[in-house]
Design an enzyme around this catalytic site. Structure first.
Site, mmCIF file in Angstrom:
data_model
loop_
_atom_site.group_PDB
_atom_site.id
_atom_site.type_symbol
_atom_site.label_atom_id
_atom_site.label_comp_id
_atom_site.label_asym_id
_atom_site.label_seq_id
_atom_site.Cartn_x
_atom_site.Cartn_y
_atom_site.Cartn_z
ATOM 1 N N ASP A 244 46.518 45.816 33.372
ATOM 2 C CA ASP A 244 44.963 45.331 33.870
ATOM 3 C C ASP A 244 44.907 43.795 33.805
ATOM 4 O OD1 ASP A 244 42.360 45.809 34.563
ATOM 5 O OD2 ASP A 244 42.259 47.342 33.090
ATOM 6 N N ASP B 48 36.581 50.849 39.296
ATOM 7 C CA ASP B 48 35.967 51.507 38.234
ATOM 8 C C ASP B 48 34.880 52.395 38.647
ATOM 9 O OD1 ASP B 48 37.799 50.506 36.371
ATOM 10 O OD2 ASP B 48 36.342 48.717 35.561
HETATM 11 C C1 GLA Z 1 38.988 47.821 33.204
HETATM 12 C C2 GLA Z 1 39.580 49.027 34.049
HETATM 13 C C3 GLA Z 1 39.339 50.352 33.521
HETATM 14 C C4 GLA Z 1 39.514 50.405 32.199
HETATM 15 C C5 GLA Z 1 39.117 49.190 31.332
HETATM 16 C C6 GLA Z 1 39.231 48.962 29.792
HETATM 17 O O1 GLA Z 1 37.639 47.840 33.600
HETATM 18 O O2 GLA Z 1 39.377 48.809 35.564
HETATM 19 O O3 GLA Z 1 39.830 51.420 34.225
HETATM 20 O O4 GLA Z 1 40.959 50.230 31.921
HETATM 21 O O5 GLA Z 1 39.403 48.077 31.956
HETATM 22 O O6 GLA Z 1 38.958 47.903 29.324
#
Ligand code: GLA
Length: 714
Positions: free
Chosen positions: A452, A517
């Site tokens: 990420d 997300d």
């Molecule tokens: C980002 C990702 C999510 C999750 C969060 C965790 O927002 O897109 O899918 O992994 O971080 O903090």
């Protein structure tokens, strides 16, 4: 045809080609880019015999150079902006050498400007399996002093005058891939990211169309930049109405200064042309992407059903609870359990601990191995979330190495989600991260990483105080490559707050993109369609979330949420223990359905279309055997459903039409249209010519529903 005494070189794919006019000591000229014209075709005359610029033009003005330079009689954006402390700003490049690393398929042109002592190496190649051209430009400083490079386009494509619009995608967190179309007039169209990463805001590519272009027919050009950092695109008119499309990495002031003999290598640009419309461009990009992927074991295994813990438990990690979640996931048919954020030392919320990549000793007293063993004993593989580029101010890593972050002298670092960005250009930072991630991967048999990157870069100076954007991306690539070399069976998903890092620069090292997300299925439909313009469905992470979407607050049925996830790499991101028994059974049915359909969903072509009554569809597979996913997101504006025209089918054959339903799907009520009621009982036959000409009759669909069909030619 008489030889007019000029030389044209062609790069020819299966259905697309590109022609350059070359002469020793002259600037190579872009002559053709588009659907293939056939063997032996030549332009009628050299470019210099064709232009008759209007009055008040300079000699040589209006040329369509392969590598447009700045300062001479060319007034559009140049491919290069470079100087030596203000000197040598005006360049003119001519052909010095040309080599064919692969005959007819890959050419390298060496262009020199002897006056400013700058060399441009242009690598152009065609992959005939996909009809995607790759272009890369390298600048070499042949002079005695340093050369400052302020801008470098990796490619400067020339498109014919009849293109008139550009389709592109912008967005934000949780609303990626918003489609937009801009007319191409006499002004410039420009799209850039200066966030230090690909960004949600500007996808680094686009499709350029002509008046007649539709989903399946008409002239279309696509390009995308294989780079996961700052990027820039501009399309501007040439004097004769053609368009020049420059694409490359965006450079910050002073970011690149080449010492004598040094080179700057641009990212690769992918470019393709098709006379089969938007779907023709998508076909080519999907094929090229599939050709780039490096799968563990040499080929793609069926894309496993994921459970990602994020929206199910967020930071609430309790090992017994996670084991019970894994038990339930396995019962449903999940194949990969991905432990998201919250597992590492001190991480209780998003304010701390990034950088401390060891299992939290309170929550995981024996490390991650027991949970991983439990997951694997259930027959699932074990995946883990990391965010390697980041550090929390409240972390052991930051306390030990506050100087490891990207920053510029005299400025307070800007935080985003309480985090700062490590400088991955520093070997010691990469070394530290490699060792930490290697240890956790090895200790817990991790076979999948979700990688990420949850903030943009700001005041992103490196150790020398200069802009560190390019080096940051190169550092991330190098770290990922090293981990893949160390763990060849590791798969990687790239993510940046959802879909902030979707671009082909990852393709030789990663295997999935976290698309967004936002798990709201209505929003996701549009997001998926944007993604699929550029990259294939098996790379598109698509999860079934909670009934009430966490990002939008809208509520959708389990059937619709699952049907939308079916169009990508399927997963679930909810706590299935909280589902009522009926929904849980239906989810298990959809998981089984996905497993049955995935060979079809993830091969052949993915074609998109839409109808006047607001339906959108995706066809996955071969033209003589494909799945049709038909979605109705909003209530139809028509009393009766519109037919679905499928222009790509084989018009000479009879198709068997089958309606597919996941096991356990509730029996449908009679529709009132006898054909569809018969279709529930047995496959029906439809002629290919009817499908292509009149269209597939559509059942009446309520809002937020999907119908899945299989059409196979007999
Ligand atoms: C980002 C990702 C999510 C999750 C969060 C965790 O927002 O897109 O899918 O992994 O971080 O903090």
């Amino acid at each position: 045809m008489a030889d007019e005494g000029f030389e044209v070189i062609w790069l020819r794919g299966d259905r697309a080609s590109l022609a350059l006019e070359i002469a020793p000591a002259a600037a190579p000229v872009w002559r053709y880019f588009g659907p293939d014209l056939g063997v032996g075709v030549r332009p009628p005359a050299p470019a210099s015999d064709l232009g008759a610029p209007a009055g008040f033009s300079l000699d040589g003005e209006g040329a369509s150079d392969l590598f447009p330079a700045l300062g001479g009689p060319g007034f559009g954006d140049s491919a290069l902006r470079a100087h030596r402390g203000g000197q040598d700003f005006a360049q003119a490049f001519t052909l010095k050498d040309l080599a064919w690393p692969v005959t007819d398929r890959a050419v390298r042109l060496v262009l020199d400007d002897d006056v400013t002592a700058v060399r441009a190496l242009i690598d152009l190649a065609i992959d005939p399996a996909s009809d995607v051209f790759t272009v890369r430009t390298t600048i070499e400083n042949l002079g005695r002093g340093a050369l400052q490079v302020d801008a470098l386009a990796a490619a400067a494509l020339v498109l014919p005058a009849r293109v008139n619009a550009v389709r592109f995608h912008t967005g934000r967190h949780a609303r990626e891939f918003i489609p937009e179309t801009a007319p191409l007039g006499r002004g410039d169209w420009r799209l850039e990211s200066r966030r230090g990463l690909t960004s949600h805001d500007a996808f680094p590519g686009a499709v350029v169309t002509a008046a007649e272009t539709g989903f399946d027919a008409g002239l279309a050009f696509g390009a995308q930049i294989a780079w996961s950092g700052n990027h820039a695109q501009v399309i501007q008119p040439l004097d004769d109405g053609r368009r020049r499309w420059l694409l490359g990495a965006w450079l910050a002031p002073g970011e690149v200064s080449l010492a004598p003999g040094e080179r700057l290598v641009s990212p690769e640009v992918w470019a393709t042309a098709s006379d089969a419309g938007l779907n023709g461009v998508a076909r080519n990009f999907h094929r090229a992407a599939r050709g780039r992927l490096v799968w563990p074991g040499g080929r793609m295994a069926p894309r496993p059903v994921h459970l990602n813990t994020w929206e199910g438990v967020y930071f609430d990690h309790r090992i017994e609870d996670l084991k019970s979640l894994a038990d339930e996931a396995a019962r449903l048919g999940v194949e990969r359990f991905v432990l998201d954020d919250g597992w590492f030392e001190g991480r209780r919320d998003d304010t701390s601990a990034l950088g401390d990549w060891r299992a939290d000793p309170e929550r995981y007293p024996e490390g991650l191995a027991p949970l991983s063993a439990h997951v694997r004993a259930l027959g699932m593989s074990f995946g883990l979330w990391v965010e390697p580029e980041m550090v929390s101010r409240r972390s052991q890593l930051f306390a030990a190495h506050p100087d490891w972050i990207l920053r510029t002298p005299g400025r307070e670092p800007v935080e985003g989600r309480h985090q700062l960005v490590l400088d991955l250009a520093r070997p010691e930072v990469r070394e530290h991260l490699f060792a930490a991630i290697e240890a956790v991967v090895a200790s817990a048999s991790v076979s999948y990483l979700k990688w990420d990157h949850n903030r943009a870069l700001a005041y992103a100076g490196g150790a020398d105080g200069r802009a560190g954007y390019l080096a940051q991306v190169a550092g991330a690539y190098a770290l990922m490559d090293r981990l893949r070399a160390r763990f060849p069976d590791l798969e990687i998903e790239v993510c940046a707050g959802g879909g902030g890092r979707i671009d082909p620069g990852w393709l030789s090292r990663a295997h999935r993109f976290w698309t967004s997300d936002c798990l709201d299925a209505v929003s996701r439909l549009e997001i998926h369609r944007g993604f699929l313009q550029y990259l294939p469905p098996e790379l598109m992470g698509a999860h079934v979330g909670a009934a009430r979407a966490h990002t939008t607050g809208r509520t959708q049925s389990i059937g619709f949420r699952a049907a939308v996830a079916l169009g990508g790499h399927f997963g679930i991101e909810l706590d299935p223990r909280s589902l009522d028994p009926a929904d849980r059974a239906r989810l298990a049915g959809w998981i089984a359905f996905y497993k049955r359909l995935r060979p079809h969903l993830h091969s052949g072509e993915t074609r998109l279309g839409e109808t006047r009554d607001g339906k959108v569809w995706q066809a996955h597979g071969e033209r003589d055997d494909f799945l049709l996913l038909l979605y109705q997101a909003s209530p139809s504006a028509q009393r009766a459903p519109a037919d679905i025209v499928l222009p790509f089918v084989d018009t000479g054959r009879l198709y068997r039409l089958e309606r597919l339903r996941p096991p356990g799907d509730p029996r449908p009520r009679p529709t009132g249209a006898a054909f569809f009621d018969r279709l529930e009982q047995a496959p029906q036959e439809v002629h290919g010519a009817w499908l292509a000409g009149q269209g597939l009759p559509s059942p009446p669909l309520r809002a937020e529903t999907c119908a899945v069909f299989r059409l196979s030619a007999s």
